[in-house]
Structure formats: C-alpha cells, structure tokens
Write an enzyme that holds these catalytic residues in place. Structure first.
Site, PDB file in Angstrom:
ATOM      1  N   GLY A  46      41.242  76.953  38.768  1.00  0.00           N
ATOM      2  CA  GLY A  46      40.242  76.132  38.108  1.00  0.00           C
ATOM      3  C   GLY A  46      40.630  75.916  36.662  1.00  0.00           C
ATOM      4  O   GLY A  46      41.409  76.692  36.094  1.00  0.00           O
ATOM      5  N   LEU A  90      43.093  81.311  32.406  1.00  0.00           N
ATOM      6  CA  LEU A  90      44.326  80.776  31.812  1.00  0.00           C
ATOM      7  C   LEU A  90      44.248  80.792  30.286  1.00  0.00           C
ATOM      8  O   LEU A  90      45.277  80.765  29.616  1.00  0.00           O
ATOM      9  CB  LEU A  90      44.593  79.356  32.320  1.00  0.00           C
ATOM     10  CG  LEU A  90      44.881  79.240  33.822  1.00  0.00           C
ATOM     11  CD1 LEU A  90      44.987  77.780  34.242  1.00  0.00           C
ATOM     12  CD2 LEU A  90      46.147  80.000  34.204  1.00  0.00           C
TER      13      LEU A  90
HETATM   14 NI    NI Z   1      38.864  80.293  32.462  1.00  0.00          NI
END
Ligand code: NI
Length: 163
Positions: A46, A90
């Site tokens: 995501g 991330l």
């Molecule tokens: Ni995130």
C-alpha cells in the site's frame, strides 16, 4: 512509468491532514499511476499520497500483487474483530512493530473515475486499509506499536509487510 521519491519519517509532509479530492485531473491520474509504480518497485502492499509528498486523500493498495485498488477520499464505515501482527511502512524503512487492528473493515471511497464504491477486507487487506487511511490524517503506525519498534533484521522470520 515513474518512480517517485518516498518521504520518510521526520518529513513534515507525513504529519499533515490531506485534502479531499474534488475532481479527477490528468495530473491526479498520473499521480495514481506513479503511486502504483512506486509501491510495486518497493514491494509495498500500500502507499498513500503524502508518502510521495502530495497532500491529497488518495491511497493505493495491492495485497496480492494482482488486485490493484485505488481509494480516493476513503472513509471506514464498519469494523469488527481484531488481529495482532507485524506491520511496516515504506516511510519508516527497516523497521517493524506489532500493531492491533480490526480483522474486518468496510470502507467507502471513490475510484479513479470518481465513482463511489464500497470495499470490504479482512486480515491483511483490513490492516492495509487502516494503515493507509491513517497516513491521510498525518499518522504513522509507529504510534500504535505495542512493545518496541524492531529492526527488520532482528525479526526476519516474521512476515514483513510495508505499506
Ligand atoms: Ni505506511
């Protein structure tokens, strides 16, 4: 195909509330495509627009590698159950932590044609929806971690999921 630079923790853009999308434009279409390209390049499941520096309520999710989902102005309308598991982001590279999430989530959103739709998910998809929606409100999962935030290398037997 364009890979965008992923903003990481410490970048103020990750702490802001994102703005609603009011109309689809060629620029936003390009942004969505770039978000998918960037997410796949980094093996994420995501990615939310603020992670590439754009303060708009847009997230992309693909928990299987073959089910790309675009969520514009998403809103969770129902949750149930509970799951406890490892989560990563991330924007917080190399880290993972245990986060408690609902095991089932129903959300409403607009698709890339600005048409409303409903999405239901359990397990990883439910977790990803919660994680991405929090990005749109300037929140990171690390504030929800139970226990210590761990280095991914300390925990390499565990499933690692970055969003
Ligand atoms: Ni995130």
């Amino acid at each position: 195909m364009a890979i965008r630079n992923i903003r990481t923790i410490g970048d103020e853009v990750l702490t802001k509330r994102c703005k609603e999308v009011t109309e689809m434009t060629p620029r936003i279409k390009e942004l969505i495509q770039d978000m998918f390209d960037t997410m796949y390049e980094e093996f994420g499941v995501g990615l939310a627009a603020p992670q590439v520096g754009i303060l708009k309520r847009i997230a992309v999710i693909d928990t299987t590698g073959e089910t790309p989902i675009v969520l514009i102005n998403p809103r969770i309308v129902e949750t149930s159950g509970e799951q406890v598991g490892n989560e990563g982001c991330l924007s917080v590279p190399g880290k993972t932590g245990i986060v408690r999430r609902p095991n089932y989530v129903k959300a409403v959103a607009l698709n890339e044609n600005m048409e409303p739709f409903e999405i239901e998910g359990t397990e990883l998809l439910a977790r990803a929806i919660c994680h991405e929606l929090e990005h749109l409100d300037g929140k990171l999962y690390i504030d929800r971690v139970e226990g210590e935030l761990m280095n991914v290398s300390d925990d390499e037997d565990e499933e690692f999921i970055a969003e």
